[in-house]
Motif scaffolding. Sequence first.
Motif, PDB file in Angstrom:
ATOM      1  N   ALA A  14       0.858  -1.105  -0.164  1.00  0.00           N
ATOM      2  CA  ALA A  14       0.021   0.054   0.023  1.00  0.00           C
ATOM      3  C   ALA A  14       0.794   1.205   0.068  1.00  0.00           C
ATOM      4  CB  ALA A  14      -0.916   0.133   1.276  1.00  0.00           C
ATOM      5  N   ILE A  15       1.877   1.078   0.771  1.00  0.00           N
ATOM      6  CA  ILE A  15       2.994   2.587   0.898  1.00  0.00           C
ATOM      7  C   ILE A  15       3.488   2.525  -0.431  1.00  0.00           C
ATOM      8  CG2 ILE A  15       5.171   3.085   1.678  1.00  0.00           C
ATOM      9  CD1 ILE A  15       4.181   1.820   4.590  1.00  0.00           C
ATOM     10  N   CYS A  16       3.866   1.581  -1.206  1.00  0.00           N
ATOM     11  CA  CYS A  16       4.619   1.559  -2.479  1.00  0.00           C
ATOM     12  C   CYS A  16       3.481   2.142  -3.392  1.00  0.00           C
ATOM     13  CB  CYS A  16       5.017   0.250  -2.914  1.00  0.00           C
ATOM     14  SG  CYS A  16       6.534  -0.318  -1.942  1.00  0.00           S
ATOM     15  N   LEU A  17       2.404   1.646  -3.355  1.00  0.00           N
ATOM     16  CA  LEU A  17       1.250   2.151  -4.608  1.00  0.00           C
ATOM     17  C   LEU A  17       0.960   3.831  -4.281  1.00  0.00           C
ATOM     18  CD1 LEU A  17      -1.180  -0.822  -4.526  1.00  0.00           C
ATOM     19  CD2 LEU A  17       0.113   0.103  -6.225  1.00  0.00           C
ATOM     20  N   ILE A  18       1.039   3.978  -3.061  1.00  0.00           N
ATOM     21  CA  ILE A  18       0.720   5.502  -2.517  1.00  0.00           C
ATOM     22  C   ILE A  18       1.753   6.367  -3.215  1.00  0.00           C
ATOM     23  CG2 ILE A  18       0.682   7.158  -0.673  1.00  0.00           C
ATOM     24  CD1 ILE A  18      -0.901   5.071   0.951  1.00  0.00           C
ATOM     25  N   ALA A  19       3.251   5.894  -2.903  1.00  0.00           N
ATOM     26  CA  ALA A  19       4.389   6.440  -3.211  1.00  0.00           C
ATOM     27  C   ALA A  19       4.305   6.656  -4.825  1.00  0.00           C
ATOM     28  CB  ALA A  19       5.632   6.147  -2.963  1.00  0.00           C
ATOM     29  N   VAL A  20       3.739   5.578  -5.723  1.00  0.00           N
ATOM     30  CA  VAL A  20       3.851   5.795  -6.855  1.00  0.00           C
ATOM     31  C   VAL A  20       2.752   6.654  -7.737  1.00  0.00           C
ATOM     32  CG1 VAL A  20       3.362   4.406  -9.103  1.00  0.00           C
ATOM     33  CG2 VAL A  20       4.690   3.245  -7.470  1.00  0.00           C
ATOM     34  N   VAL A  21       1.602   6.638  -6.994  1.00  0.00           N
ATOM     35  CA  VAL A  21       0.590   7.536  -7.292  1.00  0.00           C
ATOM     36  C   VAL A  21       1.163   9.071  -7.193  1.00  0.00           C
ATOM     37  CG1 VAL A  21      -1.597   8.331  -6.954  1.00  0.00           C
ATOM     38  CG2 VAL A  21      -1.143   5.694  -7.087  1.00  0.00           C
ATOM     39  N   ALA A  25       1.408  11.969  -9.789  1.00  0.00           N
ATOM     40  CA  ALA A  25       0.686  12.968  -9.573  1.00  0.00           C
ATOM     41  C   ALA A  25       1.611  14.510  -9.668  1.00  0.00           C
ATOM     42  CB  ALA A  25      -0.139  12.932  -8.629  1.00  0.00           C
ATOM     43  N   LEU A  26       2.644  14.274  -8.779  1.00  0.00           N
ATOM     44  CA  LEU A  26       3.483  15.419  -8.711  1.00  0.00           C
ATOM     45  C   LEU A  26       4.305  15.805 -10.155  1.00  0.00           C
ATOM     46  CD1 LEU A  26       5.094  15.014  -5.224  1.00  0.00           C
ATOM     47  CD2 LEU A  26       3.291  16.704  -5.825  1.00  0.00           C
ATOM     48  N   SER A  27       4.711  14.693 -10.933  1.00  0.00           N
ATOM     49  CA  SER A  27       5.313  14.804 -12.172  1.00  0.00           C
ATOM     50  C   SER A  27       4.376  15.402 -13.173  1.00  0.00           C
ATOM     51  CB  SER A  27       5.828  13.383 -12.546  1.00  0.00           C
ATOM     52  OG  SER A  27       4.979  12.643 -12.926  1.00  0.00           O
ATOM     53  N   GLU A  28       3.096  15.077 -12.959  1.00  0.00           N
ATOM     54  CA  GLU A  28       1.996  15.634 -13.818  1.00  0.00           C
ATOM     55  C   GLU A  28       1.777  17.079 -13.520  1.00  0.00           C
ATOM     56  OE1 GLU A  28       0.325  14.227 -16.554  1.00  0.00           O
ATOM     57  OE2 GLU A  28       1.933  13.098 -16.526  1.00  0.00           O
ATOM     58  N   MET A  29       1.837  17.399 -12.468  1.00  0.00           N
ATOM     59  CA  MET A  29       1.616  18.808 -11.964  1.00  0.00           C
ATOM     60  C   MET A  29       2.804  19.683 -12.444  1.00  0.00           C
ATOM     61  SD  MET A  29       0.405  18.309  -8.086  1.00  0.00           S
ATOM     62  CE  MET A  29       0.574  20.158  -7.865  1.00  0.00           C
ATOM     63  N   ARG A  30       3.976  19.154 -12.304  1.00  0.00           N
ATOM     64  CA  ARG A  30       5.374  20.011 -13.045  1.00  0.00           C
ATOM     65  C   ARG A  30       5.235  19.909 -14.395  1.00  0.00           C
ATOM     66  NH1 ARG A  30       7.513  22.794 -14.655  1.00  0.00           N
ATOM     67  NH2 ARG A  30       9.878  23.428 -14.277  1.00  0.00           N
ATOM     68  N   LEU A  31       4.741  18.904 -14.994  1.00  0.00           N
ATOM     69  CA  LEU A  31       4.633  18.986 -16.609  1.00  0.00           C
ATOM     70  C   LEU A  31       3.634  20.075 -17.081  1.00  0.00           C
ATOM     71  CD1 LEU A  31       5.145  15.079 -17.779  1.00  0.00           C
ATOM     72  CD2 LEU A  31       6.606  17.236 -18.012  1.00  0.00           C
ATOM     73  N   GLY A 160      12.494  12.620 -10.746  1.00  0.00           N
ATOM     74  CA  GLY A 160      13.247  13.682 -11.266  1.00  0.00           C
ATOM     75  C   GLY A 160      12.017  14.892 -11.452  1.00  0.00           C
ATOM     76  N   LEU A 161      11.160  14.841 -12.171  1.00  0.00           N
ATOM     77  CA  LEU A 161      10.012  15.723 -12.300  1.00  0.00           C
ATOM     78  C   LEU A 161       9.480  16.197 -10.837  1.00  0.00           C
ATOM     79  CD1 LEU A 161       8.394  14.562 -15.632  1.00  0.00           C
ATOM     80  CD2 LEU A 161       9.626  16.828 -15.422  1.00  0.00           C
ATOM     81  N   ALA A 162       9.018  15.209 -10.330  1.00  0.00           N
ATOM     82  CA  ALA A 162       8.318  15.328  -9.143  1.00  0.00           C
ATOM     83  C   ALA A 162       9.027  16.088  -7.999  1.00  0.00           C
ATOM     84  CB  ALA A 162       7.865  14.058  -8.455  1.00  0.00           C
ATOM     85  N   LEU A 163      10.557  15.923  -7.979  1.00  0.00           N
ATOM     86  CA  LEU A 163      11.423  16.664  -7.223  1.00  0.00           C
ATOM     87  C   LEU A 163      11.965  18.023  -7.650  1.00  0.00           C
ATOM     88  CD1 LEU A 163      13.252  13.722  -5.858  1.00  0.00           C
ATOM     89  CD2 LEU A 163      11.599  14.728  -4.765  1.00  0.00           C
ATOM     90  N   ASP A 164      11.331  18.367  -8.950  1.00  0.00           N
ATOM     91  CA  ASP A 164      11.882  19.579  -9.724  1.00  0.00           C
ATOM     92  C   ASP A 164      13.282  19.595  -9.904  1.00  0.00           C
ATOM     93  OD1 ASP A 164      10.487  21.822 -10.900  1.00  0.00           O
ATOM     94  OD2 ASP A 164      10.497  23.080  -9.242  1.00  0.00           O
ATOM     95  N   LYS A 165      13.763  18.240 -10.340  1.00  0.00           N
ATOM     96  CA  LYS A 165      15.354  18.301 -10.758  1.00  0.00           C
ATOM     97  C   LYS A 165      15.568  18.353 -12.447  1.00  0.00           C
ATOM     98  CE  LYS A 165      16.624  17.978  -6.487  1.00  0.00           C
ATOM     99  NZ  LYS A 165      17.242  19.024  -5.937  1.00  0.00           N
ATOM    100  N   ILE A 166      14.295  18.234 -13.176  1.00  0.00           N
ATOM    101  CA  ILE A 166      14.537  18.212 -14.490  1.00  0.00           C
ATOM    102  C   ILE A 166      14.448  19.927 -15.017  1.00  0.00           C
ATOM    103  CG2 ILE A 166      13.338  17.502 -16.840  1.00  0.00           C
ATOM    104  CD1 ILE A 166      14.387  14.984 -15.136  1.00  0.00           C
TER     105      ILE A 166
END
Length: 273
Positions: A14-21, A25-31, A160-166
């Motif tokens: 469950a934790i892994c799935l939450i992390a992936v989601v 989500a954060l990467s899509e927000m960055r894009l 990288g996108l989620a962490l704003d490193k791209i």
Amino acid sequence: MKRILEIVLAALVAICLIAVVGIYALSEMRLSRTYEVAAADFTVKTTLPAEEAERRARTLMCGGCHHDAGNILLDKPGVGRIVAPNLTRLAPMYNDAELVRLIRHGVKKDGTGAAIMPAGNFANITDDDMAALIAWLRSLKQLPDAVAGGTQWGPLGRVGLALDKIPFEADLVPADLTPAATRPADIGEYAFRTDCSHCHNLDTAKQSEAFLAPALKPLAQSYSAADFKTLLRTGKGVGGRDLGVMTQVSQWDFRYFTDIEIEQIQAYLTRQP
């Protein structure tokens, strides 16, 4: 005990799935992040002959990334596949003001940022060179895409996108640019700012996502005038060495510099304190 292990395993899943989601989500927000940069009116007025407009445009590094009809810039398992799109198909989708915003600010038609677009350099393009560049883009015959599909992000790229490193250079270019009107007679510093400094520093090596680029000042000082011309025209180092990205960019773009322009570039690089 077995029941406890099942509960722990289920919790970990469950934790892994939450992390992936969450990462997705954060990467899509960055894009989908948009930039409040107006597409200011820009009237393409160039009195240059078509051949000279094309020559100047080609020195501004479009071909090295985009090639004739699109090019894969990066294709790494886990990271993703980054495609420089087909300019012959892309340019007609933009009006002149939108093209200027894309080139100078790295902001696409929909207001989102273009990944790995060197807008920080292109922000320095003078108005007359921008007019030549757009006139050349408008003259291109539309070609079928050389690369199937577009940019796709893998799991590491998403992190990288989620962490704003791209890198998105739209984050770095000020919205209120005031570029110079005309290209300088001595283009040494101008060429460094619009082209060379995307990959290179003057005095120190520069590490990018893909390669380590040497410092330009000592490099320019170590080359004879003839060898420096060969370097920019062919991308080959002394002794005919293949220099990877430099070889590709020179053969696509820098070979269009005139002898005098190459001399000005080397002179600027070598006289820096």
